[in-house]
Design an enzyme around this catalytic site. Structure first.
Site, PDB file in Angstrom:
ATOM      1  N   ARG A 121     -27.808  23.309 -22.262  1.00 47.17           N
ATOM      2  CA  ARG A 121     -27.025  22.057 -22.262  1.00 47.17           C
ATOM      3  C   ARG A 121     -25.801  22.104 -21.339  1.00 47.17           C
ATOM      4  O   ARG A 121     -24.854  21.343 -21.511  1.00 47.17           O
ATOM      5  CB  ARG A 121     -26.576  21.679 -23.677  1.00 47.17           C
ATOM      6  CG  ARG A 121     -27.718  21.367 -24.597  1.00 47.17           C
ATOM      7  CD  ARG A 121     -27.265  20.468 -25.725  1.00 47.17           C
ATOM      8  NE  ARG A 121     -28.355  20.235 -26.624  1.00 47.17           N
ATOM      9  CZ  ARG A 121     -28.629  20.986 -27.672  1.00 47.17           C
ATOM     10  NH1 ARG A 121     -27.859  22.013 -27.956  1.00 47.17           N
ATOM     11  NH2 ARG A 121     -29.654  20.712 -28.430  1.00 47.17           N
ATOM     12  N   LYS A 143     -23.902  13.900  -8.768  1.00 51.43           N
ATOM     13  CA  LYS A 143     -25.277  13.414  -8.966  1.00 51.43           C
ATOM     14  C   LYS A 143     -26.216  14.601  -8.772  1.00 51.43           C
ATOM     15  O   LYS A 143     -26.251  15.199  -7.689  1.00 51.43           O
ATOM     16  CB  LYS A 143     -25.626  12.324  -7.950  1.00 51.43           C
ATOM     17  CG  LYS A 143     -25.085  10.965  -8.315  1.00 51.43           C
ATOM     18  CD  LYS A 143     -25.642   9.906  -7.383  1.00 51.43           C
ATOM     19  CE  LYS A 143     -25.146   8.525  -7.765  1.00 51.43           C
ATOM     20  NZ  LYS A 143     -25.565   7.477  -6.807  1.00 51.43           N
ATOM     21  N   GLU A 185     -24.084   9.320   7.386  1.00 52.49           N
ATOM     22  CA  GLU A 185     -23.298   9.108   6.155  1.00 52.49           C
ATOM     23  C   GLU A 185     -21.805   8.984   6.494  1.00 52.49           C
ATOM     24  O   GLU A 185     -21.073   8.253   5.833  1.00 52.49           O
ATOM     25  CB  GLU A 185     -23.513  10.250   5.152  1.00 52.49           C
ATOM     26  CG  GLU A 185     -24.947  10.434   4.686  1.00 52.49           C
ATOM     27  CD  GLU A 185     -25.459   9.364   3.706  1.00 52.49           C
ATOM     28  OE1 GLU A 185     -24.642   8.592   3.166  1.00 52.49           O
ATOM     29  OE2 GLU A 185     -26.702   9.308   3.505  1.00 52.49           O
ATOM     30  N   LYS A 227     -15.020   9.676  -0.608  1.00 51.32           N
ATOM     31  CA  LYS A 227     -15.975   9.803  -1.712  1.00 51.32           C
ATOM     32  C   LYS A 227     -15.239  10.155  -3.012  1.00 51.32           C
ATOM     33  O   LYS A 227     -15.540   9.617  -4.083  1.00 51.32           O
ATOM     34  CB  LYS A 227     -17.056  10.843  -1.395  1.00 51.32           C
ATOM     35  CG  LYS A 227     -18.033  10.974  -2.552  1.00 51.32           C
ATOM     36  CD  LYS A 227     -19.453  11.197  -2.172  1.00 51.32           C
ATOM     37  CE  LYS A 227     -20.341  11.099  -3.409  1.00 51.32           C
ATOM     38  NZ  LYS A 227     -21.706  11.445  -3.200  1.00 51.32           N
ATOM     39  N   GLU A 237     -21.262   5.283 -11.691  1.00 47.68           N
ATOM     40  CA  GLU A 237     -21.840   4.153 -10.944  1.00 47.68           C
ATOM     41  C   GLU A 237     -22.084   2.917 -11.796  1.00 47.68           C
ATOM     42  O   GLU A 237     -23.180   2.362 -11.828  1.00 47.68           O
ATOM     43  CB  GLU A 237     -23.140   4.588 -10.235  1.00 47.68           C
ATOM     44  CG  GLU A 237     -23.498   3.657  -9.082  1.00 47.68           C
ATOM     45  CD  GLU A 237     -24.617   4.206  -8.177  1.00 47.68           C
ATOM     46  OE1 GLU A 237     -24.534   5.367  -7.767  1.00 47.68           O
ATOM     47  OE2 GLU A 237     -25.540   3.437  -7.901  1.00 47.68           O
ATOM     48  N   ARG A 241     -18.966   2.517  -7.391  1.00 45.48           N
ATOM     49  CA  ARG A 241     -19.638   3.635  -6.715  1.00 45.48           C
ATOM     50  C   ARG A 241     -20.851   3.182  -5.915  1.00 45.48           C
ATOM     51  O   ARG A 241     -21.254   3.849  -4.962  1.00 45.48           O
ATOM     52  CB  ARG A 241     -20.028   4.716  -7.744  1.00 45.48           C
ATOM     53  CG  ARG A 241     -20.627   5.951  -7.085  1.00 45.48           C
ATOM     54  CD  ARG A 241     -20.749   7.135  -8.021  1.00 45.48           C
ATOM     55  NE  ARG A 241     -21.418   8.233  -7.363  1.00 45.48           N
ATOM     56  CZ  ARG A 241     -21.395   9.495  -7.766  1.00 45.48           C
ATOM     57  NH1 ARG A 241     -20.710   9.811  -8.855  1.00 45.48           N
ATOM     58  NH2 ARG A 241     -22.029  10.436  -7.107  1.00 45.48           N
ATOM     59  N   ASN A 245     -23.789   3.465  -1.563  1.00 41.18           N
ATOM     60  CA  ASN A 245     -25.202   3.268  -1.235  1.00 41.18           C
ATOM     61  C   ASN A 245     -25.403   2.275  -0.089  1.00 41.18           C
ATOM     62  O   ASN A 245     -26.508   1.766   0.109  1.00 41.18           O
ATOM     63  CB  ASN A 245     -25.974   2.777  -2.467  1.00 41.18           C
ATOM     64  CG  ASN A 245     -25.945   3.798  -3.578  1.00 41.18           C
ATOM     65  OD1 ASN A 245     -25.974   4.997  -3.312  1.00 41.18           O
ATOM     66  ND2 ASN A 245     -25.851   3.336  -4.810  1.00 41.18           N
ATOM     67  N   HIS A 248     -28.533   2.202   1.869  1.00 40.55           N
ATOM     68  CA  HIS A 248     -29.523   2.963   1.107  1.00 40.55           C
ATOM     69  C   HIS A 248     -30.564   2.084   0.426  1.00 40.55           C
ATOM     70  O   HIS A 248     -31.638   2.566   0.078  1.00 40.55           O
ATOM     71  CB  HIS A 248     -28.840   3.840   0.050  1.00 40.55           C
ATOM     72  CG  HIS A 248     -28.101   5.022   0.655  1.00 40.55           C
ATOM     73  ND1 HIS A 248     -27.097   4.861   1.587  1.00 40.55           N
ATOM     74  CD2 HIS A 248     -28.223   6.354   0.460  1.00 40.55           C
ATOM     75  CE1 HIS A 248     -26.632   6.059   1.922  1.00 40.55           C
ATOM     76  NE2 HIS A 248     -27.295   6.983   1.265  1.00 40.55           N
ATOM     77  N   HIS A 252     -33.896   3.560   1.293  1.00 40.95           N
ATOM     78  CA  HIS A 252     -34.781   4.215   0.321  1.00 40.95           C
ATOM     79  C   HIS A 252     -36.182   3.620   0.364  1.00 40.95           C
ATOM     80  O   HIS A 252     -37.177   4.335   0.258  1.00 40.95           O
ATOM     81  CB  HIS A 252     -34.230   4.054  -1.107  1.00 40.95           C
ATOM     82  CG  HIS A 252     -33.140   5.031  -1.409  1.00 40.95           C
ATOM     83  ND1 HIS A 252     -32.197   4.804  -2.395  1.00 40.95           N
ATOM     84  CD2 HIS A 252     -32.835   6.227  -0.875  1.00 40.95           C
ATOM     85  CE1 HIS A 252     -31.364   5.833  -2.427  1.00 40.95           C
ATOM     86  NE2 HIS A 252     -31.727   6.702  -1.518  1.00 40.95           N
ATOM     87  N   HIS A 265     -33.800  11.184   5.435  1.00 38.47           N
ATOM     88  CA  HIS A 265     -32.953  10.270   4.677  1.00 38.47           C
ATOM     89  C   HIS A 265     -31.965   9.521   5.604  1.00 38.47           C
ATOM     90  O   HIS A 265     -31.877   8.297   5.587  1.00 38.47           O
ATOM     91  CB  HIS A 265     -32.224  11.077   3.597  1.00 38.47           C
ATOM     92  CG  HIS A 265     -31.277  10.278   2.789  1.00 38.47           C
ATOM     93  ND1 HIS A 265     -31.699   9.277   1.937  1.00 38.47           N
ATOM     94  CD2 HIS A 265     -29.925  10.307   2.689  1.00 38.47           C
ATOM     95  CE1 HIS A 265     -30.646   8.732   1.354  1.00 38.47           C
ATOM     96  NE2 HIS A 265     -29.563   9.343   1.793  1.00 38.47           N
TER      97      HIS A 265
HETATM   98  N1  GLY Z   1     -24.768   9.360  -2.535  1.00 35.72           N
HETATM   99  C1  GLY Z   1     -24.275   8.299  -3.310  1.00 35.72           C
HETATM  100  C2  GLY Z   1     -23.459   8.731  -4.476  1.00 35.72           C
HETATM  101  O1  GLY Z   1     -23.164   9.893  -4.601  1.00 35.72           O
HETATM  102  O2  GLY Z   1     -23.098   7.917  -5.281  1.00 35.72           O
END
Ligand code: GLY
Length: 359
Positions: A121, A143, A185, A227, A237, A241, A245, A248, A252, A265
């Site tokens: 955990r 993430k 990015e 960031k 998010e 946040r 994206n 993206h 995506h 990517h």
């Molecule tokens: N790569 C997008 C984020 O970390 O929210």
């Protein structure tokens, strides 16, 4: 050494940025964490160049290190690979006070973070990203995930690292294309939050591509700062946040339609940014110059903007993304360089109009 603090109450941590930092990982970390059992996870390519440097740095500081290498490549980011890493955790007798260190690009960072989040955990973990993409994006913000056959990053969590160590010198061994896709990015950060960063790239792209150290440190630190600020405001998010994206949503979909084989990517995100700018123009939110400045930077990176994909295939795939909320697509649209809006109001009609035009 530059230190950027990311403030997330109990989950706060430092991002350390410098040159020659790999050999100082242990010396810096020991000030924050008592030496302990440590699983150093990397991939077979990175192990050859940097495995020993980081391992020895940790050992010099009394961390009890075991190094484990996965095969390189996105296709390794699976639950199966995670199972082999759990075995390594058991074999090295990790407990909840131990440490997992991720040394490598986005794949190593994402899967190591996922293992760290779930083994017993949660075991503390540290990111040592070695690709530009990982340094400016995936290693920061917590993430963590593995892929599922039905979608990329679909099995995962938010789990913050205890520290991030960014050594700009690692970019000298990075294949040129990997630098380029990381730069997409960085352009993204300029568009969403920082007109000055965007202008800096316009002026100094050549220096960056020549790996000028000052230029690299500047763009990495500025990107991390942006960031960090966004993640501080919206860790999970819920809303803001999502601006990270930018490019993206369609990016995506393009990756998915082509089975993740045709585009990296960053290449897909570059195309997605131009489409997003196109949508913003269609909706009267921005002007042509905002699109053209992005197109020009992307072209200077040597990236192609041609897809040859059918608009209906892209649209169908868009709706399968995890960013679809209650059946509505969420787009990040530029207003000007340095400012974007989050919109759930892009209609299919607009989408088809934009996707049908040549880029
Ligand atoms: N790569 C997008 C984020 O970390 O929210």
């Amino acid at each position: 050494m530059k230190t950027i603090r990311i403030n997330l109450s109990a989950n706060s941590y430092n991002i350390y940025i410098d040159r020659g930092l790999l050999e100082k990982v242990g010396d810096t970390l020991v000030k924050e964490k008592t030496p302990c059992k440590t699983l150093l996870i990397t991939d077979k390519n990175i192990e050859k160049v940097y495995g020993n440097i980081v391992s020895e740095s940790l050992q010099r500081n009394k961390f009890d290190v075991r190094l484990v290498s996965i095969k390189p490549g996105e296709e390794q980011k699976t639950l199966e690979t995670a199972l082999t890493l759990y075995d390594a955790c058991f074999d090295h007798k990790l407990d909840r006070n131990s440490l997992i260190v991720a040394l490598g690009g986005g794949v190593v960072g994402d899967i190591s973070g996922f293992v760290a989040a779930t083994f017993m955990r949660g075991v503390p973990f540290v990111q040592v990203p070695t690709s530009l993409l990982a340094q400016v994006d995936s290693s920061i913000g917590g993430k963590v995930a593995v892929n599922h056959t039905r979608g990329k990053n679909m099995i995962g969590s938010f789990y913050q690292p205890k520290a991030v160590f960014i050594d700009a010198d690692t970019l000298s061994t990075l294949p040129a294309i990997e630098l380029v896709v990381g730069l997409v990015e960085v352009i993204k950060y300029g568009v969403i939050k920082d007109a000055e960063l965007f202008e800096y790239l316009e002026k100094h792209l050549y220096d960056v591509l020549q790996l000028d150290r000052e230029a690299l440190l500047k763009i990495i630190a500025t990107s991390c700062q942006i960031k960090a600020k966004v993640v501080e405001e919206d860790e999970k998010e819920k809303h803001l946040r999502a601006i990270l994206n930018y490019g993206h949503t369609i990016g995506h979909a393009i990756e998915a339609v082509t089975n993740y084989k045709k585009y990296r990517h960053g290449e897909a995100v570059a195309i997605g940014m131009i489409y997003a700018a196109g949508i913003a123009i269609e909706m009267g939110l921005t002007n042509n110059a905002v699109l053209e400045r992005q197109r020009s930077l992307i072209k200077r990176l040597g990236l192609s903007l041609k897809t040859g994909l059918k608009p209906e295939n892209i649209v169908k795939t868009l709706y399968a993304d995890k960013k679809v909320i209650a059946g509505r697509l969420r787009f990040i649209l530029p207003v000007k360089i340095g400012e974007v809006v989050i919109s759930d109001h892009v209609t299919e009609e607009i989408l088809y109009r934009v996707l049908s035009k040549p880029l």
